[in-house]
Design an enzyme around this catalytic site. Structure first.
Site, PDB file in Angstrom:
ATOM      1  N   ASP A  38       0.565  -1.160  -0.062  1.00  0.00           N
ATOM      2  CA  ASP A  38      -0.183  -0.176   0.150  1.00  0.00           C
ATOM      3  C   ASP A  38       0.692   0.997  -0.485  1.00  0.00           C
ATOM      4  O   ASP A  38       1.746   2.140   1.064  1.00  0.00           O
ATOM      5  CB  ASP A  38      -1.398   0.045   1.103  1.00  0.00           C
ATOM      6  CG  ASP A  38      -1.913   1.097   1.727  1.00  0.00           C
ATOM      7  OD1 ASP A  38      -1.608   1.477   0.737  1.00  0.00           O
ATOM      8  OD2 ASP A  38      -2.223   2.067   2.880  1.00  0.00           O
ATOM      9  N   LYS A  65       2.957  10.848  -3.389  1.00  0.00           N
ATOM     10  CA  LYS A  65       2.159  10.185  -3.982  1.00  0.00           C
ATOM     11  C   LYS A  65       1.425  11.401  -5.027  1.00  0.00           C
ATOM     12  O   LYS A  65       0.282  11.462  -6.386  1.00  0.00           O
ATOM     13  CB  LYS A  65       1.263   9.960  -3.641  1.00  0.00           C
ATOM     14  CG  LYS A  65       0.318   8.756  -3.981  1.00  0.00           C
ATOM     15  CD  LYS A  65      -0.819   7.832  -3.117  1.00  0.00           C
ATOM     16  CE  LYS A  65      -1.533   6.617  -3.875  1.00  0.00           C
ATOM     17  NZ  LYS A  65      -2.269   5.848  -2.660  1.00  0.00           N
ATOM     18  N   GLU A  92      -7.168   0.748  -4.636  1.00  0.00           N
ATOM     19  CA  GLU A  92      -7.370   0.904  -2.986  1.00  0.00           C
ATOM     20  C   GLU A  92      -8.461  -0.022  -2.605  1.00  0.00           C
ATOM     21  O   GLU A  92      -8.718  -0.670  -1.783  1.00  0.00           O
ATOM     22  CB  GLU A  92      -6.706   1.903  -2.207  1.00  0.00           C
ATOM     23  CG  GLU A  92      -5.241   2.170  -2.938  1.00  0.00           C
ATOM     24  CD  GLU A  92      -5.012   3.467  -2.709  1.00  0.00           C
ATOM     25  OE1 GLU A  92      -6.101   4.317  -1.880  1.00  0.00           O
ATOM     26  OE2 GLU A  92      -3.776   4.076  -2.960  1.00  0.00           O
ATOM     27  N   ASP A 105     -12.902   5.532   2.389  1.00  0.00           N
ATOM     28  CA  ASP A 105     -11.253   5.280   3.013  1.00  0.00           C
ATOM     29  C   ASP A 105     -10.905   6.676   2.969  1.00  0.00           C
ATOM     30  O   ASP A 105     -11.146   7.873   1.995  1.00  0.00           O
ATOM     31  CB  ASP A 105     -10.387   4.694   1.716  1.00  0.00           C
ATOM     32  CG  ASP A 105      -8.872   5.243   1.657  1.00  0.00           C
ATOM     33  OD1 ASP A 105      -8.318   5.957   2.982  1.00  0.00           O
ATOM     34  OD2 ASP A 105      -7.995   4.863   0.768  1.00  0.00           O
TER      35      ASP A 105
HETATM   36  P1  ADP Z   1      -3.006   7.597   3.510  1.00  0.00           P
HETATM   37  O1  ADP Z   1      -3.419   6.390   3.155  1.00  0.00           O
HETATM   38  O2  ADP Z   1      -3.108   8.271   3.199  1.00  0.00           O
HETATM   39  O3  ADP Z   1      -1.587   6.813   3.123  1.00  0.00           O
HETATM   40  P2  ADP Z   1      -3.203   6.660   6.386  1.00  0.00           P
HETATM   41  O4  ADP Z   1      -4.396   5.560   5.769  1.00  0.00           O
HETATM   42  O5  ADP Z   1      -2.464   6.162   7.936  1.00  0.00           O
HETATM   43  O6  ADP Z   1      -3.045   8.273   5.389  1.00  0.00           O
HETATM   44  O7  ADP Z   1      -4.514   7.394   7.535  1.00  0.00           O
HETATM   45  C1  ADP Z   1      -3.599   8.796   8.086  1.00  0.00           C
HETATM   46  C2  ADP Z   1      -4.325   9.529   8.546  1.00  0.00           C
HETATM   47  O8  ADP Z   1      -4.675   8.370   9.703  1.00  0.00           O
HETATM   48  C3  ADP Z   1      -3.825  10.658   9.541  1.00  0.00           C
HETATM   49  O9  ADP Z   1      -3.911  11.855   9.676  1.00  0.00           O
HETATM   50  C4  ADP Z   1      -3.238  10.350  11.038  1.00  0.00           C
HETATM   51  O10 ADP Z   1      -3.734  11.003  11.887  1.00  0.00           O
HETATM   52  C5  ADP Z   1      -4.857   9.346  11.611  1.00  0.00           C
HETATM   53  N1  ADP Z   1      -4.785   7.856  12.219  1.00  0.00           N
HETATM   54  C6  ADP Z   1      -4.658   7.359  12.849  1.00  0.00           C
HETATM   55  N2  ADP Z   1      -4.713   6.119  13.665  1.00  0.00           N
HETATM   56  C7  ADP Z   1      -5.226   7.175  14.546  1.00  0.00           C
HETATM   57  C8  ADP Z   1      -6.134   6.923  15.301  1.00  0.00           C
HETATM   58  N3  ADP Z   1      -6.094   6.148  16.185  1.00  0.00           N
HETATM   59  N4  ADP Z   1      -7.241   8.031  15.614  1.00  0.00           N
HETATM   60  C9  ADP Z   1      -7.105   8.859  15.117  1.00  0.00           C
HETATM   61  N5  ADP Z   1      -6.515   9.157  14.521  1.00  0.00           N
HETATM   62  C10 ADP Z   1      -5.789   8.234  13.469  1.00  0.00           C
HETATM   63 MG    MG Z   2      -4.564   5.027   2.641  1.00  0.00          MG
END
Ligand code: ADP
Ligand code: MG
Length: 631
Positions: free
Chosen positions: A25, A87, A186, A208
């Protein structure tokens, strides 16, 4: 001599040598790698036990770039060489990036390359090269975890990624020494992770919400075939925006000025993010913020207050949800399951709002920030041949229609948007002019009727068409989109077999907002476009007729008497005048008039042509049955 296969007690020897392929991912905020081991798909941690790799790369003057947590840790000291969210730049051109410009902290090199280059102390870097660093880190992690060299991977991309963005992702993988088994969307990966593909049929919504982007997709499963029915989203909405909302609240409460320095702002955002994540599991959290005058401000943020701060942001995810339902022509209660993806969907308030909207509890058993990588790993395991009995057929759709320019500056759609891929479609075209030996094939993307309102993807020429009368040549234009979403177009003249083709690799892609825009435009302009199309069609018909009559007059004008000639000339003038205006009905009428005026002329030409063909020949040469010698 036979060799015995030796295995550890309790472990069954594999019937064939087991190979590993990983699922990756490659996220805007975080990236992960996962693999199926002993039948179980799991994400692979680094040596500190961390599964998420922040998608951040820091370039240095000496030594290899630093990727992930270590890069983030020093980001505030070296912002210009620390590249995050790359990205967003994948498959984009210099122009696109200029538009994103102000929001990006690093500098771009001016250059004549179509690909943007980020200036760093280690030289100019393309987005593809930066992504490759993230992929290399994940590849190394997998190789260490699994104890063998890992080369094959399924990499996920957003469902709306266009050709250029997919190509850029593939290029990054190649640069990292990975063989891409498949680019997988995704949302499809998330559905696979939940085993939804095992159901006989159903419609699933994949919600998502990541760090900086929101995507909603509707998938339809039918007879073992997964299809992305529709996608929508907001490319500038995610957990980061919540961090900003919280940081602004802290600034108000703590009396920190709006012009807080860069470092202070970075610290505030980091604290805000931590508070947000804590409040996913707790009802309140205490914040301590050091002001520039070294005083410390202390405050309490409750979950209720957090909800008030982020509600407007969560609400912005709902219109795109409505849009996909409308696009797919279904109601919310016809959705059979909702899957949560992305770190920000851990937030209880987000779950609440999503359940409310769809009227059902979403699936969230699998860690929402790991679910995409896990689905990709399951698919990789199938593709590498570890699960022959369980072939999965995963299909995606194209986000915008693809078509060709036809006469009059119009677009003929060959593959409508939301068509599942892989797909191949062909359509026959013909020449417009007598003796035409070349044809320009102009490939376009978009929903509107006119070329000027769509986006040009590629142009190529088919040459060597044998000279024929207008309309006699048969040119078959084929569109092919492979499973990775890459387009190739070919054109072939059927009587001679001359052929020409192009693999469409646009130098830059569309931004998601542009895609949104084009879709909205096409709906807003539907009626207007139809009118424009009718007019163009009549204009093309008019041109064709005028051209044909004028060339006939030049060749056989002598067959007409003065009166007939005057009438035809007058009708031509009439049609030309109508053609110049924008009244489709009037042009149509003028075409009819000219058609009528030339009826007798056409018959006489035919006679004359036959007579000419016969001149100098004896009738028996033609073997006419029962023909008598004329002399
Ligand atoms: P991407 O798909 O953009 O790479 P992610 O799916 O990894 O991103 O999501 C990242 C986001 O999720 C960030 O804003 C992070 O703060 C939030 N996040 C991760 N864990 C938690 C949590 N336990 N509670 C709230 N927000 C969270
Ligand atoms: Mg993602």
């Amino acid at each position: 001599m036979a060799l015995f296969q030796i295995s550890e007690p309790g472990q069954t020897p594999a019937p064939h040598e087991r190979r590993y392929a990983v699922g990756i991912d490659l996220g805007t905020t975080n990236s992960l790698v996962a693999c199926v081991r002993s039948g179980v798909a799991e994400t692979l941690p680094d040596e500190h036990g961390r599964h998420l790799l922040p998608s951040v790369v820091r370039y240095r003057t000496d030594g290899a770039p630093v990727v992930g947590h270590d890069a983030i840790a020093v980001a505030h000291e070296d912002p210009l060489n620390t590249i995050a969210s790359v990205k967003r730049l994948m498959g984009r051109g210099v122009e696109d990036v200029r538009r994103l410009g102000q929001s990006l902290p690093y500098e771009f090199s001016p250059g004549d390359s179509a690909m943007p280059r980020i200036r760093t102390v280690a030289g100019d870097q393309s987005p593809v090269a930066v992504s490759a660093e993230i992929l290399k880190t994940l590849k190394t992690r997998a190789t260490q975890s699994l104890g063998m060299e890992i080369g094959d991977a399924v990499i996920t991309v957003p469902a709306y990624f266009d050709d250029a963005q997919r190509q850029a992702t593939k290029d990054a993988a190649r640069l990292a020494g990975l063989n891409v088994l498949r680019l997988l969307s995704e949302p499809t990966a998330a559905a696979v992770a939940y085993g939804l593909d095992k159901n006989p049929r159903g419609v699933y919504a994949i919600y998502d919400l990541g760090g900086g982007t929101f995507d909603i997709s509707l998938l339809r499963l039918n007879r073992g075939v997964f299809e992305v029915m529709a996608t929508a989203g907001d490319s500038a909405l995610g957990g980061d925006d919540m961090d900003h909302a919280i940081a602004e609240w802290i600034m108000r409460e703590a009396g920190i000025q709006d012009d807080a320095g860069h470092r202070q702002m970075r610290r505030l955002l980091r604290d805000a993010r931590a508070a947000k994540e804590v409040l996913t599991g707790a009802e309140k959290t205490t914040l301590r913020v050091q002001r520039d005058n070294h005083e410390v401000w202390e405050g309490v943020l409750t979950r209720t207050h957090l909800n008030a701060l982020i509600d407007p942001l969560i609400d912005r995810t709902l219109p795109p949800c409505k849009r996909v339902l409308r696009d797919a022509g279904i109601r919310a209660n016809e959705v059979d399951g909702v899957v949560l993806v992305g770190g920000a969907t851990r937030i209880p308030r987000v779950r609440e709002k999503v359940s409310q909207f769809f009227g059902r509890e979403p699936l969230a058993d699998i860690d929402p920030d790991k679910v995409v990588a896990i689905g990709a790993a399951l698919q990789a395991d199938v593709l590498i041949g570890n699960k022959r009995d369980e072939e999965m057929l995963l299909l995606d759709v194209i986000p915008l229609s693809l078509g060709l320019e036809i006469m009059g500056g119009m677009v003929e759609k060959i593959i409508p948007r939301n068509t599942t891929i892989p797909v191949a479609k062909a359509q026959d075209f013909t020449t417009f002019k007598d003796g035409q030996t070349a044809l320009l094939v102009h490939v376009l993307q978009g929903e509107r009727e006119l070329v000027t309102d769509c986006r040009s993807l590629a142009r190529f020429e088919l040459r060597g068409i044998p000279p024929m009368t207008a309309g006699a040549a048969r040119i078959r234009v084929g569109f092919q989109i492979d499973a990775d979403g890459l387009l190739s177009v070919s054109a072939r003249e059927l009587t001679t077999g001359v052929e020409s083709s192009v693999v469409v690799k646009p130098s830059y892609g569309l931004t998601d907002n542009e895609i949104e825009h084009m879709l909205r435009d096409s709906i807003a302009h539907a009626r207007e476009d139809e009118e424009a199309r009718k007019l163009r069609e009549q204009q093309v018909d008019a041109d064709r007729l005028i051209e044909a009559v004028e060339s006939a007059l030049a060749a056989d004008g002598s067959l007409l008497d003065v009166k007939e000639r005057t009438e035809i000339d007058r009708s031509i003038e009439g049609l030309k005048a109508a053609r110049g205006g924008n009244d489709a009905a009037r042009i149509k009428q003028a075409i009819k008039t000219l058609d009528g005026a030339t009826l007798a002329f056409a018959a006489r030409r035919m006679d004359a042509n036959i007579r000419r063909a016969l001149t100098g020949h004896k009738l028996e040469e033609f073997g006419a049955p029962g023909g008598k010698p004329t002399s």
